[in-house]
Design a protein around this motif. Structure first.
Motif, PDB file in Angstrom:
ATOM      1  N   PHE A   1       8.181 -10.031   2.146  1.00 14.38           N
ATOM      2  CA  PHE A   1       8.080  -8.376   1.542  1.00 14.38           C
ATOM      3  C   PHE A   1       7.146  -7.619   2.341  1.00 14.38           C
ATOM      4  CE2 PHE A   1       8.032 -10.373  -3.088  1.00 14.38           C
ATOM      5  CZ  PHE A   1       9.741 -10.609  -2.508  1.00 14.38           C
ATOM      6  N   LEU A   2       6.197  -7.707   2.919  1.00 13.16           N
ATOM      7  CA  LEU A   2       5.512  -6.559   3.459  1.00 13.16           C
ATOM      8  C   LEU A   2       5.870  -6.680   5.128  1.00 13.16           C
ATOM      9  CD1 LEU A   2       1.764  -7.420   2.225  1.00 13.16           C
ATOM     10  CD2 LEU A   2       3.443  -5.760   1.649  1.00 13.16           C
ATOM     11  N   SER A   3       6.371  -7.479   5.217  1.00 12.90           N
ATOM     12  CA  SER A   3       7.466  -7.280   7.221  1.00 12.90           C
ATOM     13  C   SER A   3       8.292  -6.410   6.815  1.00 12.90           C
ATOM     14  CB  SER A   3       6.815  -9.547   7.145  1.00 12.90           C
ATOM     15  OG  SER A   3       6.023  -9.755   7.639  1.00 12.90           O
ATOM     16  N   SER A   4       8.668  -6.748   6.110  1.00  6.44           N
ATOM     17  CA  SER A   4       9.767  -5.852   6.197  1.00  6.44           C
ATOM     18  C   SER A   4       9.798  -4.185   5.538  1.00  6.44           C
ATOM     19  CB  SER A   4      10.935  -6.305   4.848  1.00  6.44           C
ATOM     20  OG  SER A   4       9.912  -6.176   3.847  1.00  6.44           O
ATOM     21  N   GLY A   5       7.994  -3.826   5.886  1.00  5.28           N
ATOM     22  CA  GLY A   5       7.922  -2.708   5.970  1.00  5.28           C
ATOM     23  C   GLY A   5       7.483  -1.616   4.732  1.00  5.28           C
ATOM     24  N   VAL A   6       6.996  -3.116   3.617  1.00  7.17           N
ATOM     25  CA  VAL A   6       7.099  -2.533   2.258  1.00  7.17           C
ATOM     26  C   VAL A   6       5.355  -2.484   2.185  1.00  7.17           C
ATOM     27  CG1 VAL A   6       7.149  -2.599  -0.232  1.00  7.17           C
ATOM     28  CG2 VAL A   6       8.970  -3.420   1.029  1.00  7.17           C
ATOM     29  N   SER A   7       4.862  -0.977   1.856  1.00  5.34           N
ATOM     30  CA  SER A   7       3.221  -1.129   2.000  1.00  5.34           C
ATOM     31  C   SER A   7       2.923  -1.503   0.993  1.00  5.34           C
ATOM     32  CB  SER A   7       2.707   0.644   1.563  1.00  5.34           C
ATOM     33  OG  SER A   7       3.105   0.838   0.545  1.00  5.34           O
ATOM     34  N   PHE A   8       1.745  -2.552   0.443  1.00  3.40           N
ATOM     35  CA  PHE A   8       1.176  -2.950  -0.790  1.00  3.40           C
ATOM     36  C   PHE A   8       0.830  -2.714  -1.479  1.00  3.40           C
ATOM     37  CE2 PHE A   8      -1.488  -5.049  -2.915  1.00  3.40           C
ATOM     38  CZ  PHE A   8      -2.191  -6.274  -2.529  1.00  3.40           C
ATOM     39  N   THR A   9       0.687  -0.726  -1.943  1.00  3.66           N
ATOM     40  CA  THR A   9       0.589  -0.097  -2.902  1.00  3.66           C
ATOM     41  C   THR A   9       1.952  -0.024  -3.836  1.00  3.66           C
ATOM     42  OG1 THR A   9      -0.682   1.282  -1.321  1.00  3.66           O
ATOM     43  CG2 THR A   9       0.410   2.157  -3.451  1.00  3.66           C
ATOM     44  N   ARG A  10       3.370  -0.124  -2.113  1.00  5.21           N
ATOM     45  CA  ARG A  10       4.767  -0.063  -3.001  1.00  5.21           C
ATOM     46  C   ARG A  10       4.564  -1.649  -3.830  1.00  5.21           C
ATOM     47  NH1 ARG A  10       8.162  -1.134  -5.085  1.00  5.21           N
ATOM     48  NH2 ARG A  10      10.477   0.105  -4.997  1.00  5.21           N
ATOM     49  N   PHE A  11       4.460  -2.813  -3.174  1.00  9.37           N
ATOM     50  CA  PHE A  11       4.454  -3.979  -3.497  1.00  9.37           C
ATOM     51  C   PHE A  11       3.906  -4.120  -4.890  1.00  9.37           C
ATOM     52  CE2 PHE A  11       2.370  -8.273  -4.196  1.00  9.37           C
ATOM     53  CZ  PHE A  11       3.471  -8.876  -4.253  1.00  9.37           C
ATOM     54  N   LEU A  12       2.877  -3.414  -4.937  1.00  4.01           N
ATOM     55  CA  LEU A  12       1.807  -2.960  -6.456  1.00  4.01           C
ATOM     56  C   LEU A  12       2.576  -2.851  -8.053  1.00  4.01           C
ATOM     57  CD1 LEU A  12      -0.281  -4.110  -7.467  1.00  4.01           C
ATOM     58  CD2 LEU A  12      -1.951  -1.815  -7.036  1.00  4.01           C
ATOM     59  N   ARG A  13       3.354  -2.097  -7.248  1.00  2.00           N
ATOM     60  CA  ARG A  13       4.732  -0.517  -8.263  1.00  2.00           C
ATOM     61  C   ARG A  13       4.545  -1.434  -9.683  1.00  2.00           C
ATOM     62  NH1 ARG A  13       9.311   3.725  -7.250  1.00  2.00           N
ATOM     63  NH2 ARG A  13      10.893   1.754  -7.238  1.00  2.00           N
ATOM     64  N   PRO A  14       5.614  -2.937  -8.987  1.00  2.00           N
ATOM     65  CA  PRO A  14       6.273  -3.173 -10.242  1.00  2.00           C
ATOM     66  C   PRO A  14       5.323  -3.712 -11.028  1.00  2.00           C
ATOM     67  CG  PRO A  14       7.256  -4.891  -8.076  1.00  2.00           C
ATOM     68  CD  PRO A  14       6.488  -3.227  -7.519  1.00  2.00           C
ATOM     69  N   TYR A  15       4.252  -4.349 -10.458  1.00  2.00           N
ATOM     70  CA  TYR A  15       3.329  -4.752 -11.616  1.00  2.00           C
ATOM     71  C   TYR A  15       2.615  -3.766 -12.021  1.00  2.00           C
ATOM     72  CZ  TYR A  15       2.361  -9.264  -8.315  1.00  2.00           C
ATOM     73  OH  TYR A  15       3.066  -9.715  -7.594  1.00  2.00           O
ATOM     74  N   LEU A  16       2.528  -2.931 -12.098  1.00  2.48           N
ATOM     75  CA  LEU A  16       1.992  -1.373 -12.059  1.00  2.48           C
ATOM     76  C   LEU A  16       3.227  -0.747 -14.501  1.00  2.48           C
ATOM     77  CD1 LEU A  16       0.395   0.442 -10.011  1.00  2.48           C
ATOM     78  CD2 LEU A  16      -1.115  -1.315 -11.082  1.00  2.48           C
ATOM     79  N   ILE A  17       4.442  -1.173 -13.805  1.00  4.47           N
ATOM     80  CA  ILE A  17       5.331  -1.114 -14.442  1.00  4.47           C
ATOM     81  C   ILE A  17       5.524  -1.841 -15.609  1.00  4.47           C
ATOM     82  CG2 ILE A  17       7.731  -0.688 -15.290  1.00  4.47           C
ATOM     83  CD1 ILE A  17       8.425   0.067 -12.066  1.00  4.47           C
TER      84      ILE A  17
END
Length: 358
Positions: free
Chosen positions: A89-105
């Motif tokens: 996920f992160l290697s594809s250019g997704v930031s850790f903050t963006r990766f965290l978004r579904p968790y917060l949802i």
């Protein structure tokens, strides 16, 4: 929402539900094994036992919502990390903050459910849970203050009984004082007071009333007197768990009334009220901690992440319980007791999140 969001959100919610479905039957089994002897000894009806365990499920699910969620997030995020999915996920250019978004949802969805449960559903479960417990499991344990009960019923009236017997609804050495402003208008004494439920009145024996008007005192005496007094029986000696059984609106009114009466249990009641708000907030904090701890692939695998997560959860519970007891049994501020664990772990969440990003 993108495929990544749906993928993580579904894993978040499904793992949480599976965790609940896994641990709740275990909790019921352990509790039943511990209490089956008393249930049989006290001849608890089967339908009441079933109702008790339904209430037990809701009661403890409400208490342990954040911890179940915390462990479930660590579990499935560790699996993502071990399968190198997070690296992808992160290697594809997704930031850790963006990766965290579904968790917060997902945390938002669970927090809303926890808020509704705590505000409206859990109080009814707590009522049934506690009534069964003190009726069949702790029959001889005192759940109400019965010695030297001193209560201010409203702005004008104060009552006192030296000893109150809940089962017979009667008290000894009763006094009732009525003030208007700072002036005592009358005072009632009785050797015994008993509540007559069918007539909704009180029967006083060896009754004496001293009235004061225009500087003159008049005395009225009677061997037995029946009166309607401005308080309910539960106002005289509320049960210890009274606050837990009230919905949020009723709880606010109850606390205000107890403050006017000079109750010594205000700290306990305030803790119950504030926890209805702190629990949903803790869901966000523990979610962030769980992601930060378990998103790194470790040499020991999932076991290391789970061990670390359980240790953090135990510390959180320790802080929550210790400060809750301090507020309930002393003058320690309830707002500090309830929010201190969230504050400390909120700071920890920010620290771990920054490290995880790096």
């Amino acid at each position: 929402m993108k495929i990544l969001d749906w993928y993580i959100l579904k894993r978040y919610l499904l793992t949480f539900l599976m965790m609940l479905l896994l641990f709740i039957p275990i909790g019921i089994t352990v509790d039943l094994a511990e209490k089956i002897g008393k249930i049989i000894e006290n001849n608890a009806p089967f339908n009441e036992v079933v109702a008790y365990y339904i209430d037990f499920t809701v009661y403890f699910a409400n208490l342990l919502f954040p911890l179940f969620l915390f462990l479930s997030v660590i579990w499935f995020t560790s699996k993502l990390a071990n399968n190198t999915e997070i690296v992808a996920f992160l290697s594809s250019g997704v930031s850790f903050t963006r990766f965290l978004r579904p968790y917060l949802i997902g945390a938002s969805i669970v927090a809303v459910a926890a808020l509704i449960l705590g505000m409206f559903l859990a109080p009814y479960a707590s009522q049934g849970f506690n009534e069964f417990k003190y009726k069949y499991l702790k029959r001889h344990k005192e759940v109400q203050k019965t010695k030297d009960v001193y209560r201010q019923i409203n702005d004008n009236d104060i009552i006192y009984v030296s000893n109150f017997v809940v089962r017979s609804k009667s008290g000894m050495n009763f006094t009732y004082e009525h003030f208007e402003g700072n002036e005592l208008k009358f005072k009632i004494f009785a050797d015994n007071i008993r509540y007559i439920e069918e007539d909704s009145l009180y029967r006083l024996t060896r009754y004496v009333k001293r009235s004061f008007e225009n500087g003159l005192e008049t005395i009225e005496k009677s061997n037995r007197k029946e009166l309607i007094l401005p308080f309910e029986l539960e106002d005289l000696t509320p049960v210890e768990y009274a606050a837990e059984t009230k919905t949020y609106g009723d709880l606010i009114d109850f606390i205000e009334a107890e403050k006017r009466r000079g109750s010594s249990n205000i700290g306990r009641y305030e803790v119950v009220k504030l926890k209805k708000w702190s629990l949903p907030v803790s869901i966000f904090i523990l979610t962030i901690i769980a992601v930060a701890v378990s998103s790194i692939k470790r040499r020991g695998g999932m076991g290391v992440n789970l061990a670390l997560g359980i240790a953090i959860a135990m510390v959180f519970v320790f802080f929550d319980k210790v400060f809750g007891v301090m507020a309930a049994q002393s003058d320690f501020p309830a707002v500090v007791a309830v929010w201190f664990p969230n504050t400390i772990f909120g700071i920890l969440a920010i620290y771990l999140l920054q490290n995880a990003k790096r």
